[in-house]
Scaffold this motif. Structure first.
Motif, PDB file in Angstrom:
ATOM      1  N   GLY A  91       6.076 -25.245  22.553  1.00 16.30           N
ATOM      2  CA  GLY A  91       5.621 -24.243  21.602  1.00 16.30           C
ATOM      3  C   GLY A  91       6.618 -23.914  20.523  1.00 16.30           C
ATOM      4  O   GLY A  91       6.258 -23.699  19.369  1.00 16.30           O
ATOM      5  N   CYS A  92       7.932 -23.884  20.875  1.00 12.90           N
ATOM      6  CA  CYS A  92       8.952 -23.471  19.901  1.00 12.90           C
ATOM      7  C   CYS A  92      10.116 -24.439  19.787  1.00 12.90           C
ATOM      8  O   CYS A  92      10.932 -24.306  18.872  1.00 12.90           O
ATOM      9  CB  CYS A  92       9.479 -22.077  20.247  1.00 12.90           C
TER      10      CYS A  92
ATOM     11  N   VAL B 137       4.898 -23.276  28.594  1.00  8.02           N
ATOM     12  CA  VAL B 137       5.729 -22.807  27.495  1.00  8.02           C
ATOM     13  C   VAL B 137       6.697 -21.751  28.023  1.00  8.02           C
ATOM     14  O   VAL B 137       6.528 -21.222  29.122  1.00  8.02           O
ATOM     15  CB  VAL B 137       4.884 -22.216  26.354  1.00  8.02           C
TER      16      VAL B 137
ATOM     17  N   CYS C  27       7.437 -17.738  24.027  1.00  5.27           N
ATOM     18  CA  CYS C  27       6.201 -18.229  23.419  1.00  5.27           C
ATOM     19  C   CYS C  27       4.976 -17.553  24.041  1.00  5.27           C
ATOM     20  O   CYS C  27       4.019 -17.222  23.341  1.00  5.27           O
ATOM     21  CB  CYS C  27       6.104 -19.743  23.576  1.00  5.27           C
ATOM     22  N   HIS C  28       5.019 -17.364  25.349  1.00  6.61           N
ATOM     23  CA  HIS C  28       3.895 -16.698  26.022  1.00  6.61           C
ATOM     24  C   HIS C  28       3.705 -15.287  25.474  1.00  6.61           C
ATOM     25  O   HIS C  28       2.572 -14.854  25.218  1.00  6.61           O
ATOM     26  CB  HIS C  28       4.155 -16.651  27.522  1.00  6.61           C
TER      27      HIS C  28
ATOM     28  N   ARG D 240       2.312 -15.515  21.844  1.00  9.61           N
ATOM     29  CA  ARG D 240       0.925 -15.966  21.768  1.00  9.61           C
ATOM     30  C   ARG D 240      -0.065 -14.902  22.222  1.00  9.61           C
ATOM     31  O   ARG D 240      -1.142 -14.764  21.648  1.00  9.61           O
ATOM     32  CB  ARG D 240       0.735 -17.228  22.616  1.00  9.61           C
TER      33      ARG D 240
ATOM     34  N   SER E 153       4.327 -23.974  11.320  1.00 15.10           N
ATOM     35  CA  SER E 153       3.644 -24.281  12.579  1.00 15.10           C
ATOM     36  C   SER E 153       2.130 -24.162  12.437  1.00 15.10           C
ATOM     37  O   SER E 153       1.373 -24.971  12.979  1.00 15.10           O
ATOM     38  CB  SER E 153       4.143 -23.340  13.688  1.00 15.10           C
TER      39      SER E 153
ATOM     40  N   THR F 256       3.415 -22.693  18.762  1.00 16.25           N
ATOM     41  CA  THR F 256       3.347 -21.233  18.753  1.00 16.25           C
ATOM     42  C   THR F 256       3.388 -20.730  17.325  1.00 16.25           C
ATOM     43  O   THR F 256       4.292 -21.069  16.560  1.00 16.25           O
ATOM     44  CB  THR F 256       4.518 -20.638  19.547  1.00 16.25           C
ATOM     45  N   GLU F 257       2.414 -19.911  16.969  1.00 23.45           N
ATOM     46  CA  GLU F 257       2.385 -19.301  15.638  1.00 23.45           C
ATOM     47  C   GLU F 257       2.170 -17.803  15.792  1.00 23.45           C
ATOM     48  O   GLU F 257       1.329 -17.358  16.563  1.00 23.45           O
ATOM     49  CB  GLU F 257       1.283 -19.921  14.777  1.00 23.45           C
TER      50      GLU F 257
ATOM     51  N   THR G  66       9.811 -17.997  14.551  1.00 24.74           N
ATOM     52  CA  THR G  66       9.043 -18.334  15.757  1.00 24.74           C
ATOM     53  C   THR G  66       9.513 -19.661  16.359  1.00 24.74           C
ATOM     54  O   THR G  66       9.718 -19.769  17.559  1.00 24.74           O
ATOM     55  CB  THR G  66       7.546 -18.414  15.414  1.00 24.74           C
ATOM     56  N   THR G  67       9.693 -20.693  15.522  1.00 23.14           N
ATOM     57  CA  THR G  67      10.164 -21.994  15.992  1.00 23.14           C
ATOM     58  C   THR G  67      11.683 -21.979  16.116  1.00 23.14           C
ATOM     59  O   THR G  67      12.384 -21.590  15.182  1.00 23.14           O
ATOM     60  CB  THR G  67       9.729 -23.107  15.016  1.00 23.14           C
TER      61      THR G  67
END
Length: 587
Positions: free
Chosen positions: A87-88, A161, A165-166, A169, A326, A344-345, A351-352
């Protein structure tokens, strides 16, 4: 009687632990426990194994968590020993919950997980099943609904993830903001720049992703200059017969759905090319206007990128934090229809965290890479906390808020920016504010700005939120601009603050303007992006907003309590002498 009163399913759960020996398995307990525990049999439920408490006295005390060796390289290399969050892009670990990349491995659910509960009365069920009479306690129960089983397998097969990230999201926020400071800065020159400057290797296509609502604040000037320099040097080498891998630079303007629909695409592209050239992107291959949320222009971008990259090229998505890289890659994956891991956005800067190689998007052996957002300290949004960033963040189509102002008046954008009209060659000027509708505005006399700063910053004028935050953001500085225009019907000049918004100035004449904001925030003058203004002018004072209403209610309540306290004090002072007079009269 107890057996006859229970259903077979409940009876099976009751008898299953009794039918198993506590010493069925002899696997040792992991090495994290004391060596003496290796001789204790491992039961089927280790969490309920009875172990003397004295064994844990000296061995199970939690130790201080050491910092992990963190990297921003992600999964650029084909073969890597580290597990990367899909995700990241951060390196994943399961030993330190407060460190970046922490994850919890989900337990594998049984096929009948979340199966419908049998609500039939006990009297309708057989007393004891045939299998139970035969002693088959470990029989395999087949799932009646095959569709539920397939869904369960799909859920188990989803990529794991990290906890960060969880949280982003599902909750739209970072789980532990203090962990963000543990990450090293993303060194673009070392990780990506050196690969772009290389004269050999795969063909490189650089997607410079820029936010349409904050073009100058999110434009990666450093990347534009570096790639332009690489194009010039490698082109010269290629013409001389040497090895020269000439990168392609594509400018992608995202979030165009936030701009008013009345804006002409031709005017927007001309304006973008002019600003990009002034920002250092002198060797642009192409320019694309896209909206990843609404799938505008994504197909044309994909076709162009596939043609430029070839069968073995590398495509790099580069841009500032929260520019939409992303989200754009996720939209490209949907356009191809392949199985692409969802990046992940979230409307959270940064975020990344590491380089992410996205598989299954481009045809052939071409590779697409998502990179961490570049930190632009000149953006005012980087200084704000999460609640303040929510107010500044633009999530809907921009609407103009226009004032007609004379000399000696000022306009505030929250407590972040102020424009003073100091001199005019005409009677008045049109000032249109383009910023998040959640930020309250105020127009009043310039001579009263001291009172505004003392009494309303952090209250009616937010962000910043809270009185103490004003000093934390830095020193309030002034910049002077001399502007001119040739039409009353449209705005010809913009004065923009990076990460916030801009003032659009419309006049037929000349003006001297003073712009105030915090030290270090980039403020520029540019040609007008959005020429239209609102025909319903804003009035003097605060704009109608929830923030202003809440602050007014709080202020009124405070004044009411203060007035009530003063009345009570005065009443007590009046009552004291009267009591003395009565006493003296009695005597």
């Amino acid at each position: 009687m107890l057996i006859r009163s229970l259903s077979p399913s409940k009876l099976k759960k009751l008898l299953l632990p009794l039918s198993l020996s506590p010493c069925t398995h002899t696997a040792p307990i992991p090495n994290s426990l004391p060596p003496i525990l290796d001789r204790i049999p491992y039961t089927q439920n280790p969490a309920k194994t009875l172990i003397p408490h004295f064994l844990f006295r000296n061995f199970c005390t939690p130790s201080k968590i050491q910092s992990l060796p963190l990297s921003r390289d992600g999964n650029f290399e084909e073969v890597t020993s580290n597990v990367i969050c899909p995700g990241c892009g951060v390196t994943m670990q399961d030993s330190a919950p407060r460190q970046p990349g922490y994850f919890i491995k989900p337990s594998i659910k049984s096929p009948n997980y979340r199966e419908r509960i049998n609500k039939n009365p006990i009297a309708d069920e057989p007393e004891i099943s045939v299998s139970l009479k035969r002693g088959l306690l470990n029989e395999v129960v087949e799932c009646e609904n095959q569709e539920n089983l397939e869904n369960t397998v799909e859920k188990i097969g989803k990529p794991v993830v990290c906890a960060r990230c969880h949280s982003l999201r599902h909750y739209g926020k970072v789980k532990d903001p203090s962990v963000e400071n543990l990450l090293p800065d993303f060194d673009f020159d070392h990780t990506v720049g050196r690969r772009l400057m290389s004269s050999s290797g795969a063909r490189a296509v650089v997607l410079m992703v820029v936010d349409a609502s904050d073009f100058d604040g999110s434009f990666p000037r450093k990347v534009a200059r570096l790639v332009s320099k690489s194009i010039e040097e490698n082109s010269r080498a290629w013409k001389e017969g040497k090895s020269g891998n000439v990168p392609r630079m594509v400018l992608v303007v995202t979030k165009i759905d936030l701009l008013p629909s009345s804006l002409s695409p031709t005017r927007l592209e001309h304006w973008v090319r002019t600003r990009a050239r002034e920002g250092g992107a002198v060797k642009l291959t192409s320019v694309h206007m896209v909206s990843a949320v609404r799938d505008w222009g994504v197909k044309n971008l994909v076709d162009d990128v596939v043609e430029l990259a070839g069968p073995r090229g590398h495509i790099w998505a580069v841009g500032a934090q929260n520019a939409g890289k992303s989200t754009l890659i996720n939209a490209i994956g949907k356009c191809f229809g392949g199985k692409v891991t969802h990046l992940t956005e979230a409307p959270v800067p940064g975020t990344t965290l590491g380089i992410l190689r996205v598989e299954g998007v481009l045809p052939g052996n071409a590779k697409l890479f998502d990179t961490p957002g570049l930190l632009h300290p000149h953006q005012i949004s980087t200084r704000l906390n999460r609640n303040e960033q929510k107010l500044v963040h633009i999530s809907k189509e921009l609407r103009p808020r226009t004032y007609r102002i004379k000399v000696g008046h000022s306009v505030h954008i929250g407590g972040l920016m102020r424009l003073d009209v100091e001199e005019l060659s005409v009677d008045s000027v049109y000032v249109t504010v383009w910023a998040s509708p959640l930020i309250p505005l105020h127009m009043g006399r310039t001579e009263n700005v001291g009172t505004m700063l003392e009494e309303h910053f952090g209250r009616q004028l937010q962000p910043p939120i809270g009185e103490g935050r004003v000093e934390e953001l830095g020193k309030w500085l002034k910049r002077e601009f001399h502007v001119s225009g040739n039409s009353w019907d449209s705005s010809s000049v913009d004065i923009a603050a990076s990460g916030l918004g801009w003032f659009a100035i419309g006049l037929k004449g000349e003006a001297k303007l003073g712009v105030w904001t915090y030290d270090g925030v980039d403020v520029i003058v540019r040609n007008g992006l959005l020429p239209n203004r609102s025909y319903n002018f804003e009035v003097a004072g605060f704009t109608v907003s929830e923030i202003v209403s809440k602050a007014d209610r709080s202020s009124n309540k405070q004044r009411h309590n203060e007035k009530k306290r003063k009345l009570n004090d005065s009443a007590e002072k009046i009552a004291e002498p009267s009591t003395i007079d009565v006493a003296s009269t009695t005597c």
